[in-house]
Design a protein around this motif. Structure first.
Motif, mmCIF file in Angstrom:
data_model
loop_
_atom_site.group_PDB
_atom_site.id
_atom_site.type_symbol
_atom_site.label_atom_id
_atom_site.label_comp_id
_atom_site.label_asym_id
_atom_site.label_seq_id
_atom_site.Cartn_x
_atom_site.Cartn_y
_atom_site.Cartn_z
ATOM 1 N N THR A 25 47.152 45.335 27.479
ATOM 2 C CA THR A 25 47.886 44.506 28.442
ATOM 3 C C THR A 25 49.330 44.359 28.009
ATOM 4 O OG1 THR A 25 45.896 43.314 29.112
ATOM 5 C CG2 THR A 25 48.004 42.218 29.507
ATOM 6 N N THR A 38 45.915 35.412 34.167
ATOM 7 C CA THR A 38 44.604 36.062 34.239
ATOM 8 C C THR A 38 44.004 36.293 32.865
ATOM 9 O OG1 THR A 38 45.273 37.154 36.285
ATOM 10 C CG2 THR A 38 43.375 38.074 35.142
ATOM 11 N N ILE A 39 44.782 36.839 31.948
ATOM 12 C CA ILE A 39 44.233 37.170 30.633
ATOM 13 C C ILE A 39 43.837 35.907 29.859
ATOM 14 C CG2 ILE A 39 46.427 37.339 29.359
ATOM 15 C CD1 ILE A 39 45.228 39.836 27.956
ATOM 16 N N GLN A 45 39.899 47.464 33.030
ATOM 17 C CA GLN A 45 40.108 46.338 32.121
ATOM 18 C C GLN A 45 41.004 46.755 30.951
ATOM 19 O OE1 GLN A 45 36.292 44.746 30.918
ATOM 20 N NE2 GLN A 45 36.067 43.590 32.809
ATOM 21 N N PHE A 81 42.777 41.754 31.090
ATOM 22 C CA PHE A 81 43.322 41.709 32.439
ATOM 23 C C PHE A 81 42.773 42.941 33.146
ATOM 24 C CE2 PHE A 81 46.816 44.000 34.712
ATOM 25 C CZ PHE A 81 46.796 43.259 35.881
ATOM 26 N N THR A 82 42.299 42.787 34.384
ATOM 27 C CA THR A 82 41.777 43.925 35.131
ATOM 28 C C THR A 82 42.845 44.436 36.090
ATOM 29 O OG1 THR A 82 39.540 43.039 34.979
ATOM 30 C CG2 THR A 82 39.912 44.757 36.618
ATOM 31 N N HIS A 83 43.296 45.650 35.822
ATOM 32 C CA HIS A 83 44.314 46.296 36.646
ATOM 33 C C HIS A 83 43.608 47.105 37.743
ATOM 34 C CE1 HIS A 83 47.362 49.279 37.763
ATOM 35 N NE2 HIS A 83 48.247 48.378 37.382
ATOM 36 N N VAL A 95 49.587 38.264 35.245
ATOM 37 C CA VAL A 95 48.784 38.890 34.192
ATOM 38 C C VAL A 95 48.501 37.879 33.081
ATOM 39 C CG1 VAL A 95 48.831 40.638 32.366
ATOM 40 C CG2 VAL A 95 49.458 41.261 34.707
ATOM 41 N N ASN A 96 49.500 37.111 32.701
ATOM 42 C CA ASN A 96 49.287 36.105 31.657
ATOM 43 C C ASN A 96 48.315 35.022 32.092
ATOM 44 O OD1 ASN A 96 50.863 36.265 28.960
ATOM 45 N ND2 ASN A 96 52.201 37.178 30.489
ATOM 46 N N SER A 105 40.396 34.860 30.845
ATOM 47 C CA SER A 105 39.308 35.817 30.625
ATOM 48 C C SER A 105 38.486 35.436 29.399
ATOM 49 C CB SER A 105 39.866 37.232 30.460
ATOM 50 O OG SER A 105 40.529 37.359 29.213
#
Length: 149
Positions: free
Chosen positions: A129, A45-46, A123, A116-118, A42-43, A49
């Motif tokens: 997040t 990815t974000i 989003q 982050f897209t879950h 997640v980190n 972004s």
């Protein structure tokens, strides 16, 4: 951000081989490894972004989850990229923990609408997040505590 949770992960690392089938089919190590993989992915990815690409979308599921502050057990399946390997090594957990600590040091510097897209929640911006990571990590820490009882 997740200081308390990361301290608990560190504390539980020595119990990584422990299993209690009455609580979970997975070992403490599985839950630790998975939680850290989620934090680190997640980190990654974000941070990549672009705030300008964030699109606020309503998700009833995220509203319920974030409002009540927990994930129901056994209802969701983890994506393959955050599943632990068949053989979980203590050293791998420790290395992932070090990476997670480094990631979280720079989290506050992110822009508010980096996201982050879950797969289910859509989003999630920085604040959402952060809440997701806390809820997800605590979900697995709760299972670990029950395994160790």
């Amino acid at each position: 951000m997740l200081d308390k949770e990361l301290q608990l992960i560190d504390k539980y690392t020595n119990h990584y081989k422990t299993v209690n089938l009455k609580v979970s089919e997975s070992s403490v190590g599985w839950h630790l490894d998975h939680s850290l993989k989620v934090i680190n992915l997640v980190n990654d990815t974000i941070k990549k972004s672009k705030e300008s690409e964030f699109k606020k979308e309503f998700s009833g599921l995220s509203l319920l989850t974030f409002t009540f502050g927990f994930f129901p057990r056994g209802k969701a399946r983890s994506p393959k990229r955050v599943l632990p390997p068949e053989v979980i090594l203590k050293e791998d957990i420790e290395n992932q923990l070090k990476i997670a600590k480094e990631h979280l040091k720079s989290f506050e510097a992110l822009d508010d609408n980096q996201f982050f897209t879950h797969p289910l929640f859509k989003q999630l911006n920085k604040r959402q997040t952060q809440k997701f990571l806390k809820l997800h990590t605590n979900h697995h820490l709760k299972i670990i505590k029950e395994i160790l009882r």
